[in-house]
Enzyme design. Structure first.
Site, mmCIF file in Angstrom:
data_model
loop_
_atom_site.group_PDB
_atom_site.id
_atom_site.type_symbol
_atom_site.label_atom_id
_atom_site.label_comp_id
_atom_site.label_asym_id
_atom_site.label_seq_id
_atom_site.Cartn_x
_atom_site.Cartn_y
_atom_site.Cartn_z
ATOM 1 N N ASP A 30 0.854 -1.195 0.000
ATOM 2 C CA ASP A 30 0.000 0.000 0.000
ATOM 3 C C ASP A 30 0.884 1.237 0.000
ATOM 4 O OD1 ASP A 30 -3.266 0.243 0.703
ATOM 5 O OD2 ASP A 30 -2.099 2.094 0.917
ATOM 6 N N PHE A 152 -16.908 -10.162 -4.256
ATOM 7 C CA PHE A 152 -18.303 -10.025 -3.809
ATOM 8 C C PHE A 152 -18.427 -10.017 -2.290
ATOM 9 C CE2 PHE A 152 -18.305 -11.940 -8.023
ATOM 10 C CZ PHE A 152 -19.205 -11.131 -8.697
ATOM 11 N N LEU A 153 -17.297 -9.945 -1.571
ATOM 12 C CA LEU A 153 -17.384 -10.020 -0.113
ATOM 13 C C LEU A 153 -18.191 -8.857 0.442
ATOM 14 C CD1 LEU A 153 -15.371 -7.718 1.252
ATOM 15 C CD2 LEU A 153 -13.612 -9.329 0.615
ATOM 16 N N ARG A 154 -18.828 -9.138 1.604
ATOM 17 C CA ARG A 154 -19.568 -8.077 2.292
ATOM 18 C C ARG A 154 -18.769 -7.650 3.512
ATOM 19 N NH1 ARG A 154 -24.299 -11.635 4.097
ATOM 20 N NH2 ARG A 154 -22.466 -12.955 4.257
ATOM 21 N N ASN A 211 -24.571 -5.845 -8.095
ATOM 22 C CA ASN A 211 -24.798 -4.767 -7.128
ATOM 23 C C ASN A 211 -26.040 -3.954 -7.474
ATOM 24 O OD1 ASN A 211 -22.763 -5.459 -5.460
ATOM 25 N ND2 ASN A 211 -21.423 -3.724 -5.919
ATOM 26 N N PHE A 252 -32.375 -9.256 1.364
ATOM 27 C CA PHE A 252 -32.450 -7.894 0.819
ATOM 28 C C PHE A 252 -33.882 -7.409 0.670
ATOM 29 C CE2 PHE A 252 -28.181 -6.401 -0.155
ATOM 30 C CZ PHE A 252 -27.475 -7.527 0.242
ATOM 31 N N LEU A 253 -34.749 -7.916 1.532
ATOM 32 C CA LEU A 253 -36.133 -7.445 1.535
ATOM 33 C C LEU A 253 -36.467 -6.832 2.902
ATOM 34 C CD1 LEU A 253 -38.249 -10.089 -0.426
ATOM 35 C CD2 LEU A 253 -37.571 -7.792 -1.147
ATOM 36 N N GLY A 256 -35.731 -0.179 5.209
ATOM 37 C CA GLY A 256 -34.827 0.592 6.059
ATOM 38 C C GLY A 256 -34.649 2.005 5.548
ATOM 39 N N CYS A 263 -20.011 0.555 -1.761
ATOM 40 C CA CYS A 263 -20.177 -0.079 -3.080
ATOM 41 C C CYS A 263 -21.467 0.297 -3.808
ATOM 42 C CB CYS A 263 -20.086 -1.591 -2.937
ATOM 43 S SG CYS A 263 -18.435 -2.137 -2.492
#
Ligand SMILES: NC(=O)c1ccc[n+]([C@@H]2O[C@H](COP(=O)([O-])OP(=O)(O)OC[C@H]3O[C@@H](n4cnc5c(N)ncnc54)[C@H](O)[C@@H]3O)[C@@H](O)[C@H]2O)c1
Length: 440
Positions: A30, A152-154, A211, A252-253, A256, A263
């Site tokens: 980095d 695809f990690l969260r 996404n 995802f239902l 909120g 992302c």
């Protein structure tokens, strides 16, 4: 296999630590010296459950190291992953690829042996072609194959997601590169992770399409929640009722305050721009972005309405500030818009977050940060649950009712049954629930 990871942020650090845990020899690079120096002392630059232990184990066993010196990582590597940021470009919403292209140039100058160059950063379709062109131009003799391997990690479940992914997507232009990528991910075959080999362009587009689809699902249920409030239905029931349909699925239902994070907002915007550039507009995604932006601002108004329409001089306690639980990431968090609109309306805002305070502080001037939920709620006129950290899911509701100046409990995550909130002596306002009618 010898692997270099260029960019040691959420994705680079997790990927590097997990690859090392698979048995590969990994160097994480980095530009940010303070980050590398802290990692050298075992201090994680981000909050991610399980990460510190994973890093410590692999550093101790000699498979993982950190450096600011790109040459140290790249010269020997058989695979070089680019995991630098691709934020929204100021002004037009396109993905800003300057970090990716700068890293590519720097890598190309150092290539000494045949290697695959893998874009793990989320990049618009066609970026791999440009990365390839830059390498050919900078180092015409280098033997390099450019691969797309979107991540695809969260955040908050990053290690589990990396080690047990729903799928691994690899976009290649030739078989040799595919073989090397298969070798890198071979340890995951045991976990039966489907490995999808596609063209480079398809892989790049899969990430954005995924996404955008998830952002659409969230936004859909949020609008249904608003309708529920007006017609006297309960979004929790509606959500369960549709989610039990296998074609739809329950994830995802959850209604909120609108999606945020590092992302979805930027990737949805970038996809819209790509589609515009190719004269193939994505009207659904355009609507999603507009609805979500409006929603985040509307959340502050919701609180003000619950306070009777006037927030001046009132004290509001926000519980949970990060864009979701188990991360300290504040990028595009809905709490930012809520704080702004409450402060604009003259409210005094207090905030508490289990892990995000350090990141939140500079973004929320004027907010008084508290050590815990009850300190924040003391004499407050409203408590707003913004992010449903586990530590905030079992609040002592009667205690809140006792210590608050007025007992308004605004649950933007529907984490509490309204009946329990009301039984504790609090006035309950959820999202899309009967108790929250008429505060839209
Ligand atoms: N955060 C997530 O949950 C997530 C998930 C999937 C995909 N992604 C994608 O992964 C990419 C990285 O995201 P992130 O959240 O890890 O970003 P981040 O901002 O946390 O990390 C990026 C790192 O790259 C470093 N960097 C920039 N240029 C460099 C260079 N030339 N050489 C060395 N280091 C350099 C920065 O100092 C920073 O530490 C983005 O494209 C993002 O969209 C992120």
């Amino acid at each position: 296999m010898k692997i270099a990871i260029v960019g040691t942020g959420y994705v680079g650090l997790v990927s590097g630590a997990c690859f090392a845990d698979f048995g590969h020899q990994v160097t994480c690079v980095d530009k940010d010296g303070s980050k590398i120096e802290a990692l050298g002392r075992g201090i994680m630059p981000i909050f991610e459950p399980g990460l510190a232990q994973l890093v410590e184990r692999n550093v101790r066993d000699g498979r993982l190291s950190f450096t600011t010196d790109l040459a140290e990582g790249v010269e020997e590597a058989e695979a070089i992953f680019i995991a630098v940021g691709t934020p929204s470009r100021r002004g037009d919403g396109h993905a800003d690829l300057s970090y990716v292209f700068a890293a590519t140039k720097e890598i190309a100058r150092l290539l000494k042996r045949p290697a695959v160059i893998v874009t793990k950063s989320t990049v618009p379709v066609g970026t791999g072609d440009e990365v390839e062109r830059i390498i050919r131009e900078t180092a015409p003799k280098a033997q390099a194959w450019v691969v797309s391997n979107p991540e695809f990690l969260r955040e908050g479940a990053a290690i589990e997601d990396f080690k047990r992914p729903d799928r691994i997507v690899i976009g290649v232009q030739d078989d040799g590169a595919a073989e090397i990528m298969r070798e890198i991910y071979r340890p995951l075959y045991l976990n039966k992770a489907p490995l999808l080999i596609t063209s480079r362009r398809s892989a790049e587009l899969i990430k954005y399409a995924a996404n955008a689809f998830l952002a659409t699902k969230i936004t859909f249920i949020n609008e249904i929640a608003d309708l529920c409030e007006i017609v006297g239905a309960d979004v929790q029931d509606v959500s369960r009722g549709i989610g039990l349909d296998n074609r739809i699925g329950p994830k995802f239902l959850h209604a909120g305050p609108g999606y945020g994070g590092s992302c979805f907002p930027k990737d949805a915007l970038a996809l819209i721009k790509t589609a515009e550039d190719h004269q193939s507009p994505l009207r659904i995604v355009e609507a999603v972005v507009k609805v979500n932006e409006t929603r985040k601002r509307a959340m502050g108004r919701r609180v003000i309405n619950a306070l009777g329409g006037d927030a001046r001089g009132k004290t509001v306690a926000l519980l949970g500030l990060t864009f979701k639980p188990n991360t300290d990431d504040m990028r595009d968090a809905p709490s930012l818009s809520i704080v702004q609109s409450l402060q604009d309306a003259g409210a005094k805002v207090r905030g508490y977050d289990p892990e995000g305070e350090e990141q939140a502080r500079p973004l929320m001037p004027g907010v008084m940060f508290c050590k815990g939920p009850y300190e924040a709620a003391e004499d407050a006129d409203a408590v707003v649950l913004v992010t449903e950290w586990d530590a905030l899911r079992a609040l002592d509701l009667p205690r809140l009712a006792r210590i608050m100046a007025s007992p308004l409990f605004i649950d933007l995550r529907n984490a509490y049954p309204p009946a329990d909130v009301e039984a504790a002596g609090l006035k309950s306002f959820g999202i899309g629930r009967k108790s929250s009618q008429k505060i839209l």
